[in-house]
Design a protein around this motif. Sequence first.
Motif, PDB file in Angstrom:
ATOM      1  N   HIS A 256     -34.328 -52.073 103.079  1.00 50.86           N
ATOM      2  CA  HIS A 256     -32.964 -51.561 103.079  1.00 50.86           C
ATOM      3  C   HIS A 256     -32.163 -52.287 102.009  1.00 50.86           C
ATOM      4  N   PHE A 257     -31.316 -51.536 101.313  1.00 54.50           N
ATOM      5  CA  PHE A 257     -30.443 -52.147 100.320  1.00 54.50           C
ATOM      6  C   PHE A 257     -29.276 -51.208 100.049  1.00 54.50           C
ATOM      7  N   THR A 258     -28.254 -51.747  99.433  1.00 54.93           N
ATOM      8  CA  THR A 258     -27.103 -50.941  99.024  1.00 54.93           C
ATOM      9  C   THR A 258     -27.182 -50.711  97.526  1.00 54.93           C
ATOM     10  N   GLU A 259     -27.206 -49.460  97.144  1.00 50.32           N
ATOM     11  CA  GLU A 259     -27.216 -49.100  95.727  1.00 50.32           C
ATOM     12  C   GLU A 259     -25.786 -49.031  95.226  1.00 50.32           C
ATOM     13  N   ARG A 260     -25.509 -49.713  94.119  1.00 52.68           N
ATOM     14  CA  ARG A 260     -24.175 -49.687  93.522  1.00 52.68           C
ATOM     15  C   ARG A 260     -24.271 -49.242  92.072  1.00 52.68           C
ATOM     16  N   LEU A 261     -23.409 -48.313  91.724  1.00 47.46           N
ATOM     17  CA  LEU A 261     -23.281 -47.857  90.349  1.00 47.46           C
ATOM     18  C   LEU A 261     -21.946 -48.315  89.805  1.00 47.46           C
ATOM     19  N   TYR A 262     -21.948 -48.853  88.596  1.00 43.07           N
ATOM     20  CA  TYR A 262     -20.722 -49.162  87.875  1.00 43.07           C
ATOM     21  C   TYR A 262     -20.533 -48.102  86.795  1.00 43.07           C
ATOM     22  N   ILE A 263     -19.419 -47.404  86.850  1.00 42.28           N
ATOM     23  CA  ILE A 263     -19.094 -46.366  85.876  1.00 42.28           C
ATOM     24  C   ILE A 263     -17.895 -46.862  85.072  1.00 42.28           C
ATOM     25  N   ILE A 264     -18.118 -47.136  83.806  1.00 39.21           N
ATOM     26  CA  ILE A 264     -17.092 -47.738  82.946  1.00 39.21           C
ATOM     27  C   ILE A 264     -16.687 -46.720  81.880  1.00 39.21           C
ATOM     28  N   ILE A 265     -15.439 -46.355  81.905  1.00 39.85           N
ATOM     29  CA  ILE A 265     -14.940 -45.298  81.014  1.00 39.85           C
ATOM     30  C   ILE A 265     -13.886 -45.868  80.078  1.00 39.85           C
TER      31      ILE A 265
END
Length: 269
Positions: A256-265
Motif C-alpha cells: 500500500h502507498f499513496t501516489e502523489r503527482l506534482y503538477i507545476i505550471i
Amino acid sequence: LNQKEFRNHSTACTSNLNHYQEVSKGYHSVFFYTRDGQYERWQFGAIAKNLLNISANARIVDIGGGTGRFASFLHSRYALTDPVLCVDMSPDMLKLAEDEPGVATHCSDAVSFATKMQPESVDYAFNKELIHHLQAPVELSKFYSGLYAGLKTGGQSITITRPKKNISYPFFTAAKQVWMENAHSSDEIQSVMRTCGFKNVRLAVEEIPLALPSTEWKDMIRSRMWSTFSQFSDEDLNHGIREIERRFESQNETVHFTERLYIIIGEKQ
C-alpha cells in the motif's frame, strides 16, 4: 517546430538507449502504464483538471513522451486539429508512439530539443516523468529557457513529476536514496522556471491511495521499469526485494502507498 514537423508521424531516430529498449518490451503490462488502466485513467484525469480550456487549434509538444499515450490523450481530450508532437530520446519507445492516434514523433533528448525550438511556435509544452533526468542547475536552466523561448505569448509549460521526499513507495533503502538524489524539489523547479522568465508559476498536488499485489511490485523492480532501479545489478535487486519483504510483511500479499503527482505550471506573459 514548423507545421510540417507537427504533421510528420515518422521522424527518423538514430539513438538507441539500452534501458528503454528493454523496458519498452513490456511497458504497457505494468500497473503504472497499462493502457486505459486504473492508474492511467486517474493520472491523465488528474492532470487535465488542472489545465485551462485548451483550444482545438493549440499546438502542443510532450517532451519525454515515451510511448505517446499521454500525447494521444491530449489530442483526443481537446479534439485538436494538429497532432501532438511526442519527443523522446528512445527510438523503441517512439516506435510504440507511432501507433497512437493523433501523435507525431520526434527523436531527441529533452535539452537539445528545447534549446532548438523555433521561437514562439508552441502553445503548450508538457513534460511528464522526465524532469528528474535533467541535472540542476545547468540542464534545468537550459531546458526551461528553451521552452520559454519556444512558447508563444500566453503559452504554458506544464511539468508533471513526483515528490523528492514525500513518497511512500515500498522501496528498499538504496533505491529510495537513488530516488532522492535524482529528484528535484518542487521549490527548485519553480525557482528555475521563474528565473527563466515564467510568470504565475504554481504547484498543484494530486494524490490517490493505491494497493498492488506484492508480486507485481517486485516484478516491476526486477524488470527495472523505473530508471531508479536501472543502476542496480540483479544481485542488488534481489537483496533489495528481500529487504522489502522483511519491512512490508505486515501487508501480507499487498503493498500500500499513496501516489502523489506534482503538477507545476508556468506561463509566458
